[in-house]
Design a protein around this motif. Structure first.
Motif, PDB file in Angstrom:
ATOM      1  N   ILE A   4      14.339   3.909  11.310  1.00 40.46           N
ATOM      2  CA  ILE A   4      13.708   2.680  10.817  1.00 40.46           C
ATOM      3  C   ILE A   4      12.589   2.333  11.789  1.00 40.46           C
ATOM      4  CG2 ILE A   4      14.039   0.258  10.148  1.00 40.46           C
ATOM      5  CD1 ILE A   4      16.082   1.745   8.609  1.00 40.46           C
ATOM      6  N   ARG A   5      11.393   2.164  11.260  1.00 38.39           N
ATOM      7  CA  ARG A   5      10.247   1.812  12.117  1.00 38.39           C
ATOM      8  C   ARG A   5       9.246   0.986  11.333  1.00 38.39           C
ATOM      9  NH1 ARG A   5       6.176   4.443   9.955  1.00 38.39           N
ATOM     10  NH2 ARG A   5       6.241   6.674   9.466  1.00 38.39           N
ATOM     11  N   LEU A   6       8.310   0.374  12.057  1.00 36.76           N
ATOM     12  CA  LEU A   6       7.264  -0.411  11.413  1.00 36.76           C
ATOM     13  C   LEU A   6       6.398   0.476  10.525  1.00 36.76           C
ATOM     14  CD1 LEU A   6       5.583  -2.842  13.996  1.00 36.76           C
ATOM     15  CD2 LEU A   6       6.382  -3.436  11.695  1.00 36.76           C
ATOM     16  N   LEU A   7       5.961  -0.072   9.427  1.00 34.87           N
ATOM     17  CA  LEU A   7       4.988   0.622   8.565  1.00 34.87           C
ATOM     18  C   LEU A   7       3.727   0.931   9.379  1.00 34.87           C
ATOM     19  CD1 LEU A   7       4.268   1.337   5.541  1.00 34.87           C
ATOM     20  CD2 LEU A   7       3.173  -0.919   5.459  1.00 34.87           C
ATOM     21  N   ARG A   8       3.150   2.105   9.126  1.00 35.50           N
ATOM     22  CA  ARG A   8       1.891   2.479   9.786  1.00 35.50           C
ATOM     23  C   ARG A   8       0.801   2.565   8.725  1.00 35.50           C
ATOM     24  NH1 ARG A   8       4.794   7.521  12.700  1.00 35.50           N
ATOM     25  NH2 ARG A   8       5.985   6.342  14.253  1.00 35.50           N
ATOM     26  N   PRO A   9      -0.466   2.331   9.126  1.00 34.34           N
ATOM     27  CA  PRO A   9      -1.550   2.338   8.137  1.00 34.34           C
ATOM     28  C   PRO A   9      -1.646   3.658   7.374  1.00 34.34           C
ATOM     29  CG  PRO A   9      -2.319   1.437  10.227  1.00 34.34           C
ATOM     30  CD  PRO A   9      -0.933   1.954  10.477  1.00 34.34           C
ATOM     31  N   ASP A  10      -1.302   4.768   8.013  1.00 33.24           N
ATOM     32  CA  ASP A  10      -1.466   6.060   7.335  1.00 33.24           C
ATOM     33  C   ASP A  10      -0.199   6.525   6.606  1.00 33.24           C
ATOM     34  OD1 ASP A  10      -0.033   6.443   9.611  1.00 33.24           O
ATOM     35  OD2 ASP A  10      -1.078   8.267  10.249  1.00 33.24           O
ATOM     36  N   ASP A  11       0.814   5.680   6.506  1.00 29.08           N
ATOM     37  CA  ASP A  11       2.008   6.068   5.740  1.00 29.08           C
ATOM     38  C   ASP A  11       1.662   6.204   4.262  1.00 29.08           C
ATOM     39  OD1 ASP A  11       4.025   6.268   7.682  1.00 29.08           O
ATOM     40  OD2 ASP A  11       4.414   4.110   7.660  1.00 29.08           O
ATOM     41  N   ARG A  12       2.159   7.264   3.621  1.00 28.94           N
ATOM     42  CA  ARG A  12       1.985   7.440   2.170  1.00 28.94           C
ATOM     43  C   ARG A  12       2.980   6.535   1.458  1.00 28.94           C
ATOM     44  NH1 ARG A  12      -0.034  11.972  -0.479  1.00 28.94           N
ATOM     45  NH2 ARG A  12       0.364  10.628  -2.253  1.00 28.94           N
ATOM     46  N   PHE A  26       4.506  -4.149  -5.094  1.00 26.39           N
ATOM     47  CA  PHE A  26       4.268  -4.837  -3.826  1.00 26.39           C
ATOM     48  C   PHE A  26       4.096  -3.805  -2.710  1.00 26.39           C
ATOM     49  CE2 PHE A  26       5.942  -6.027   0.273  1.00 26.39           C
ATOM     50  CZ  PHE A  26       5.118  -7.081   0.598  1.00 26.39           C
ATOM     51  N   PHE A  27       5.000  -2.840  -2.651  1.00 28.17           N
ATOM     52  CA  PHE A  27       4.966  -1.866  -1.551  1.00 28.17           C
ATOM     53  C   PHE A  27       3.696  -1.003  -1.622  1.00 28.17           C
ATOM     54  CE2 PHE A  27       6.531   2.158   0.482  1.00 28.17           C
ATOM     55  CZ  PHE A  27       6.632   1.643   1.761  1.00 28.17           C
ATOM     56  N   HIS A  28       3.336  -0.557  -2.825  1.00 29.76           N
ATOM     57  CA  HIS A  28       2.158   0.299  -2.977  1.00 29.76           C
ATOM     58  C   HIS A  28       0.877  -0.459  -2.644  1.00 29.76           C
ATOM     59  CE1 HIS A  28       4.620   2.611  -6.258  1.00 29.76           C
ATOM     60  NE2 HIS A  28       5.040   2.850  -5.040  1.00 29.76           N
ATOM     61  N   LYS A  29       0.767  -1.708  -3.129  1.00 29.86           N
ATOM     62  CA  LYS A  29      -0.532  -2.400  -3.101  1.00 29.86           C
ATOM     63  C   LYS A  29      -0.682  -3.449  -2.006  1.00 29.86           C
ATOM     64  CE  LYS A  29      -1.798  -2.175  -8.026  1.00 29.86           C
ATOM     65  NZ  LYS A  29      -2.500  -0.930  -7.906  1.00 29.86           N
ATOM     66  N   PHE A  30       0.402  -4.122  -1.641  1.00 30.80           N
ATOM     67  CA  PHE A  30       0.245  -5.308  -0.790  1.00 30.80           C
ATOM     68  C   PHE A  30       0.881  -5.231   0.600  1.00 30.80           C
ATOM     69  CE2 PHE A  30       0.017  -6.831  -5.227  1.00 30.80           C
ATOM     70  CZ  PHE A  30      -1.307  -7.227  -5.207  1.00 30.80           C
ATOM     71  N   ALA A  31       1.889  -4.374   0.779  1.00 32.94           N
ATOM     72  CA  ALA A  31       2.596  -4.356   2.068  1.00 32.94           C
ATOM     73  C   ALA A  31       1.629  -4.064   3.219  1.00 32.94           C
ATOM     74  CB  ALA A  31       3.720  -3.324   2.037  1.00 32.94           C
ATOM     75  N   GLY A  32       0.678  -3.155   2.981  1.00 32.71           N
ATOM     76  CA  GLY A  32      -0.268  -2.773   4.030  1.00 32.71           C
ATOM     77  C   GLY A  32      -1.189  -3.914   4.412  1.00 32.71           C
ATOM     78  N   GLN A  33      -1.858  -4.497   3.414  1.00 31.06           N
ATOM     79  CA  GLN A  33      -2.816  -5.572   3.738  1.00 31.06           C
ATOM     80  C   GLN A  33      -2.099  -6.796   4.307  1.00 31.06           C
ATOM     81  OE1 GLN A  33      -4.847  -6.412  -0.022  1.00 31.06           O
ATOM     82  NE2 GLN A  33      -3.688  -8.297  -0.206  1.00 31.06           N
ATOM     83  N   ASN A  34      -0.903  -7.076   3.828  1.00 30.66           N
ATOM     84  CA  ASN A  34      -0.173  -8.236   4.357  1.00 30.66           C
ATOM     85  C   ASN A  34       0.131  -8.081   5.843  1.00 30.66           C
ATOM     86  OD1 ASN A  34      -0.223  -9.194   1.798  1.00 30.66           O
ATOM     87  ND2 ASN A  34       1.990  -9.235   1.477  1.00 30.66           N
ATOM     88  N   PHE A  36      -1.441  -5.543   8.051  1.00 31.93           N
ATOM     89  CA  PHE A  36      -2.531  -5.118   8.936  1.00 31.93           C
ATOM     90  C   PHE A  36      -3.739  -6.047   8.907  1.00 31.93           C
ATOM     91  CE2 PHE A  36      -0.317  -1.139   7.582  1.00 31.93           C
ATOM     92  CZ  PHE A  36       0.387  -0.964   8.772  1.00 31.93           C
ATOM     93  N   ARG A  37      -3.970  -6.737   7.770  1.00 36.48           N
ATOM     94  CA  ARG A  37      -5.158  -7.597   7.684  1.00 36.48           C
ATOM     95  C   ARG A  37      -4.832  -9.075   7.691  1.00 36.48           C
ATOM     96  NH1 ARG A  37      -8.404  -6.862   2.873  1.00 36.48           N
ATOM     97  NH2 ARG A  37      -7.210  -5.084   2.174  1.00 36.48           N
ATOM     98  N   LEU A  38      -3.791  -9.448   6.918  1.00 37.34           N
ATOM     99  CA  LEU A  38      -3.497 -10.877   6.750  1.00 37.34           C
ATOM    100  C   LEU A  38      -2.441 -11.397   7.721  1.00 37.34           C
ATOM    101  CD1 LEU A  38      -3.401 -10.929   2.833  1.00 37.34           C
ATOM    102  CD2 LEU A  38      -5.305 -11.548   4.319  1.00 37.34           C
ATOM    103  N   HIS A  39      -1.637 -10.487   8.250  1.00 36.73           N
ATOM    104  CA  HIS A  39      -0.585 -10.853   9.221  1.00 36.73           C
ATOM    105  C   HIS A  39       0.370 -11.900   8.655  1.00 36.73           C
ATOM    106  CE1 HIS A  39      -3.016  -8.487  11.883  1.00 36.73           C
ATOM    107  NE2 HIS A  39      -4.048  -9.275  11.625  1.00 36.73           N
TER     108      HIS A  39
END
Ligand SMILES: CC(C)(COP(=O)(O)OP(=O)(O)OC[C@H]1O[C@@H](n2cnc3c(N)ncnc32)[C@H](O)[C@@H]1OP(=O)(O)O)[C@@H](O)C(=O)NCCC(=O)NCCS
Length: 170
Positions: A4-12, A26-34, A36-39
């Motif tokens: 178990i680890r934090l999501l990384r920007p380059d995770d598929r 949510f996971f495909h589209k928003f988990a990353g921006q929430n 890495f960008r929006l915190h």
């Protein structure tokens, strides 16, 4: 045994499929921006055989003692109390029943204790989907309000909480 680890920007993320359309979207589209960008929330992923087999998204929130049943208020003050929100949790349909959900929950509990030590945290809260209520109950979560009546009468999702004092430190 999953990692178990934090999501990384380059995770598929695009091939993850839990069978729940909203959670997958949510996971495909928003988990990353929430994250890495929006915190506004951090996602932890479970990695099994080199692919993502589950995720949990967490964010800080607050509750008041009025939200809690009488018995859980203890000596808590009457102002906003820090809490950890389990915002989303899903395990890939192909990986269900292998304790991955349990591992993601245990990781959540460890973070709740860390949060309690660093900035304060009185409880973990979740809006439980109807099909997952039994899962959360198994680990000690209780509904915020006593729910009476038949299952069909329950509001969905059901807001549930687990006080920090009920979470064993590992
Ligand atoms: C709920 C979910 C996360 C469980 O994940 P999982 O990896 O299959 O569950 P685990 O294998 O870790 O199960 C751990 C224990 O909980 C039990 N459990 C799992 N799902 C359960 C459910 N829906 N109701 C009651 N008990 C459940 C298991 O039987 C197991 O018990 P055991 O240790 O006595 O054998 C998964 O079914 C899922 O992703 N569901 C769809 C999305 C969803 O509803 N997410 C919750 C949103 S609030």
């Amino acid at each position: 045994m999953v990692e178990i680890r934090l999501l990384r920007p380059d995770d598929r993320r695009d091939s993850f499929a839990s069978g729940d359309v909203e959670l997958d979207r949510f996971f495909h589209k928003f988990a990353g921006q929430n994250q890495f960008r929006l915190h506004i929330g951090s996602t932890y992923v479970a990695i099994g055989a080199d692919e993502i087999v589950g995720f949990v998204t967490l964010s800080a929130t607050s509750i008041t003692i009025d939200d809690l049943p009488e018995a859980s208020r203890k000596r808590l003050p009457n102002y906003p109390l820090p809490a950890l929100r389990l915002a989303r949790l899903a395990v890939a349909q192909s990986a269900r029943g292998q304790s991955i959900g349990k591992s993601l929950l245990r990781a959540t509990f460890a973070i709740a204790h860390e949060m309690a030590d660093r900035t304060g945290c009185v409880t973990v809260v979740v809006d439980a989907k109807e099909n997952a209520i039994g899962f959360y109950e198994k680990y000690g979560f209780e509904p915020f309000e006593i729910i009476t009546g038949r299952l069909a009468d329950r509001p969905s999702p059901v807001p549930m909480f687990l006080p920090l004092g009920s979470i064993p430190r590992e």
